[in-house]
Design a protein around this motif. Sequence first.
Motif, PDB file in Angstrom:
ATOM      1  N   TYR A 161       0.730  -1.274   0.031  1.00 13.34           N
ATOM      2  CA  TYR A 161       0.184  -0.022   0.012  1.00 13.34           C
ATOM      3  C   TYR A 161       1.002   1.264  -0.021  1.00 13.34           C
ATOM      4  O   TYR A 161       0.583   2.143  -0.775  1.00 13.34           O
ATOM      5  CB  TYR A 161      -0.887  -0.075   1.374  1.00 13.34           C
ATOM      6  N   TYR A 162       1.759   1.243   0.882  1.00 12.43           N
ATOM      7  CA  TYR A 162       2.778   2.448   1.105  1.00 12.43           C
ATOM      8  C   TYR A 162       3.486   2.626  -0.341  1.00 12.43           C
ATOM      9  O   TYR A 162       3.252   3.797  -0.566  1.00 12.43           O
ATOM     10  CB  TYR A 162       3.859   2.020   2.119  1.00 12.43           C
ATOM     11  N   VAL A 163       3.999   1.780  -1.055  1.00 11.99           N
ATOM     12  CA  VAL A 163       4.698   1.983  -2.320  1.00 11.99           C
ATOM     13  C   VAL A 163       3.588   2.510  -3.211  1.00 11.99           C
ATOM     14  O   VAL A 163       3.769   3.514  -4.067  1.00 11.99           O
ATOM     15  CB  VAL A 163       5.267   0.765  -2.607  1.00 11.99           C
ATOM     16  N   PHE A 210       0.787   4.093  -2.789  1.00  9.22           N
ATOM     17  CA  PHE A 210       0.437   5.414  -2.314  1.00  9.22           C
ATOM     18  C   PHE A 210       1.429   6.331  -2.919  1.00  9.22           C
ATOM     19  O   PHE A 210       1.207   7.534  -3.470  1.00  9.22           O
ATOM     20  CB  PHE A 210       0.354   5.396  -0.950  1.00  9.22           C
TER      21      PHE A 210
END
Lengths: 413, 413, 413
Positions: free
Chosen positions: C260-262, C264
């Motif tokens: 998710y972080y990447v 985003f």
Amino acid sequence: MLCFCFVQVLSHAAAAESSSLVFLCIHRQHYDFLESLAPQLKGKVLVDVSNNLKKNLYPEANAEYLQRLVPGAHVVKAFNTLSAWALQNGPSDANRQVFLCGNRAEAKQAVAETATKLGFSVLDRGSLSAARELEDFPLRLFPEWRLPLLIAIGLSAFFFFYLLIRDVVYTYVVQGKDISFRIMVSLANKVFPIVSLIMLALCYLPGIIAAILQLYRGTKYRRFPDWLDRWMLCRKQLGLLALGFASLHVFYTLVIPIRYYVRFKIGAGIISQIKENRTSEFDNSIAWRGDSYFSMGILGFCLFLLLGITSLPSVSNALSWREFSFIQSKLGYLTVFFCTFHAYLYGWDRFLRPSTYKWFTPPGYMLSLIVPSLVLVFKLLLLLPCVDRTLTRIRQGWERCDPEDDSKKTLLT
Amino acid sequence: MLCFCFVQVLSHAAAAESSSLVFLCIHRQHYDFLESLAPQLKGKVLVDVSNNLKKNLYPEANAEYLQRLVPGAHVVKAFNTLSAWALQNGPSDANRQVFLCGNRAEAKQAVAETATKLGFSVLDRGSLSAARELEDFPLRLFPEWRLPLLIAIGLSAFFFFYLLIRDVVYTYVVQGKDISFRIMVSLANKVFPIVSLIMLALCYLPGIIAAILQLYRGTKYRRFPDWLDRWMLCRKQLGLLALGFASLHVFYTLVIPIRYYVRFKIGAGIISQIKENRTSEFDNSIAWRGDSYFSMGILGFCLFLLLGITSLPSVSNALSWREFSFIQSKLGYLTVFFCTFHAYLYGWDRFLRPSTYKWFTPPGYMLSLIVPSLVLVFKLLLLLPCVDRTLTRIRQGWERCDPEDDSKKTLLT
Amino acid sequence: MLCFCFVQVLSHAAAAESSSLVFLCIHRQHYDFLESLAPQLKGKVLVDVSNNLKKNLYPEANAEYLQRLVPGAHVVKAFNTLSAWALQNGPSDANRQVFLCGNRAEAKQAVAETATKLGFSVLDRGSLSAARELEDFPLRLFPEWRLPLLIAIGLSAFFFFYLLIRDVVYTYVVQGKDISFRIMVSLANKVFPIVSLIMLALCYLPGIIAAILQLYRGTKYRRFPDWLDRWMLCRKQLGLLALGFASLHVFYTLVIPIRYYVRFKIGAGIISQIKENRTSEFDNSIAWRGDSYFSMGILGFCLFLLLGITSLPSVSNALSWREFSFIQSKLGYLTVFFCTFHAYLYGWDRFLRPSTYKWFTPPGYMLSLIVPSLVLVFKLLLLLPCVDRTLTRIRQGWERCDPEDDSKKTLLT
């Protein structure tokens, strides 16, 4: 029709010695010819290499029948597990082992030496009564894999159709959208982990049932029911199949970001975000949850790989029993825990949303969690100090004082 | 110069027994000294541990030469395959096996017991005539891998330069763009799967040639030509190398979405889409094709891994011949099918576009499809009922009635 | 309390013969009862299957104590390494091997035949003096893995806290941002490769220290210090643990683009680029560097996997010493080189930027490069023709003429 084949491939020195070895390469139905030759064959070593086309075709093994026909000869069953290719071209990788059995040690020794000279390694399987087993060996086709394979196929088929209806058919009926392309990767990547997790838990369930049974009976000196015994004997195969499905799940997951569908969706998301001038906030808890989800999955899979590696024959042979059970039991339950936790993190709060229950059916991942959760809960109960103490004592031979027949105790202390 | 080393590491009880064992650790050129000692050595067990620096340096094996020099002693060749490290520190993982050979069983027994006491496991290789083989063993450096490695290197080099010219040089010459950075991942990720697929097909081609040869000749009792025999004997190595290349292909593929170039291109694509206000439609057939492409690749690779695992010595030893050939043949052809289909899906309709044929050369994936397609087509032909029936009968020993020499039949029925 | 258990599972023929075999399944503390039975047991084969609960509980092995109590019987230590499960249900995968030892060959032969008939494979470990080793075997729990595991845990803990402070705590203190979610994947994916690279280098460091020691001493006939010997004996375990950490690194890396972080971050990057109307240029050198970085990593990991596969017992048994040392040494150093180069490419010019040294500490990857760089530099020095020639001569037995005690030479030439 009758032919005695003296193997020609021997070295010169060996050939001189082996003159008393007679290799018999004829079909069993022609054995009766040999009865008349009994006097000439007396004292000779008869090597029976015959095989049958089916199991249980005859009441007794070919080699035992031969021994009865020519009682004066020393029958040795050998070489029948080798392929014709190995007999012609010498031992290859798949065929280095020659099993043999026979009643007379000297006869076996002579055959073993010949095999050794040809480059094979010999495994003595005992007296001629083992001939049947040796004759059945070449007809074997993964007997111990059948039940686990059936379970795997059954579970896969059920979940495939279940998810096909819930995902593809539902979307088509309710939203009128054709997402049938999802069958190839998305659906497969739901079926594989579900089946894998259930089968992994099925490896550990019989151990728990056995422990409960021992606790209930208060003794370890009573045989388990047959179905439990059979279940316990195919745990390794269940586990390896589960590992295979888990590997497929890993590959199908890692391939996700290269897929056209995923790239399209991400691109479309960004474009719509810009057009509608929305700004999305970074959500720390989603990041935590997602990363934990991946971490659990990776750790679980790596432990699972380790279990698989230690079940390789050469590795497990090098381990002591304590080491083997440490890995397969302690690390095994850790694997179940990681994988189950991975599935729970996948679900997260999804079970609260009504939209999850399309057509009033629970999603696949929920069904997959039933067996592993049961296994983990019962394992935790069995680890409670009071339960664990009783179980350990029972396994060390202690019996709850029931007015039971004592004869069982003497069998195995 | 001359030294008799009595191994000191034995336990006390063992040392007392082994006084009649003489370990000979001198170079062959000093053996003539021993001739004068012949009377003292009579009846003793002489353990020859010598090795040569090259193959075929002497006409006979060291141990046979020694036996000729000291005919009264019982020469046993042993321990020469161990490293000095293992002799000093006891058996380690790589060095548990001691091969021995000798003409006298009692002498071999004595040496075997000493080795057992030292913690080694003993493998009897027969009479002293096997000494040459044992002396050549430590000089061996993957002889059976040489041809497959040459093929792999040759194919890799050819396809590397072929694709370098087609991709990098062509772009530079025609479009004036430097895309040399693509060598490291993109080009490698074309070479590896191409070589892997060709080598996988090369594993199964000799089996098909052999079947056609048997059908043509109408008998299995004639030896295959030498080149075919040699080819069939290195199939395992070909397959394992193909698996290695396939693994590289998998890693290079999975790494794609993390690459700077790919991220840049995707970002640039989205930005240009927004700026030009284009909207791209989701194409169901591209999604189907892409996902099938990945699915076939994953299934093919997992089956390939399974083939690789069953070729581990300890696993293949535990399998019956029927099981081994089921996996290596049935599942093997399935692997070829999946991987070939994977490559066809990659190509799709590309062969219709003229832009594919830069400088009038076909793309690499087309060249890689030739051999596997041939293998699959011929395999299908061989599976036709009429052909299959004849072949099965030939392999069971039936011969088309040619006025042939009958002597071959007696060799192996 | 006293029970002689005649194993009931034997086939009929075998049971008839085995009447002179007495299986003793009682605890050692009850052995004194047997002294009075000595006359009846004379000439019988006593099979001692006992185990102790702890190591070194008694001054002598149970079997040796038994032999002393009943000197007329032939004591054979056997079956004690099997689990109760295997004794009840016959050999399973983990328990096919029966170790035995005893002073009388005939007695051992009789027990070996019984074991063979039960389907076990027998390994003779020599005289009764090996009983202690056999009795310690079931109590073994990875003794040779302890030191490597301690090193792995120590290094992991150190680097985890080091990077936690540098990455998470620093960001929180200086920028006031909570990025604790990075612990699960990003931080783990820094700790694993660092520990892996250091442990891989630690496998090859002792070999280099040994070579330097031999060069300095001018002879190979002096024992290495104890710590070096112990270090060299756990190289395999160090290497396999390093491979495990490297595998974790691979999975954690491949999972990056799904996070998710990447996703985003990439999305946010594209959006900000559009809003600020920036255009980023494609940088050829970054593409070259990044792709080389991935290529080196993949090649290093695949070679590392190859090293791991050849260390499987069944594979390394099939290799000659020359082949094994070629793979573990030549290919091993190549692996160290690829992996170290991979780490250098990761760092690139980062060491020039002051922002790298948060709180004046070097980043983790720099620390991980110290040992492998040392190993590679020293290996290169040892490969210099003049050094290499001297070392080869020393290893072939040549000694620099020191006025040394000559007695060492005779031990092992």
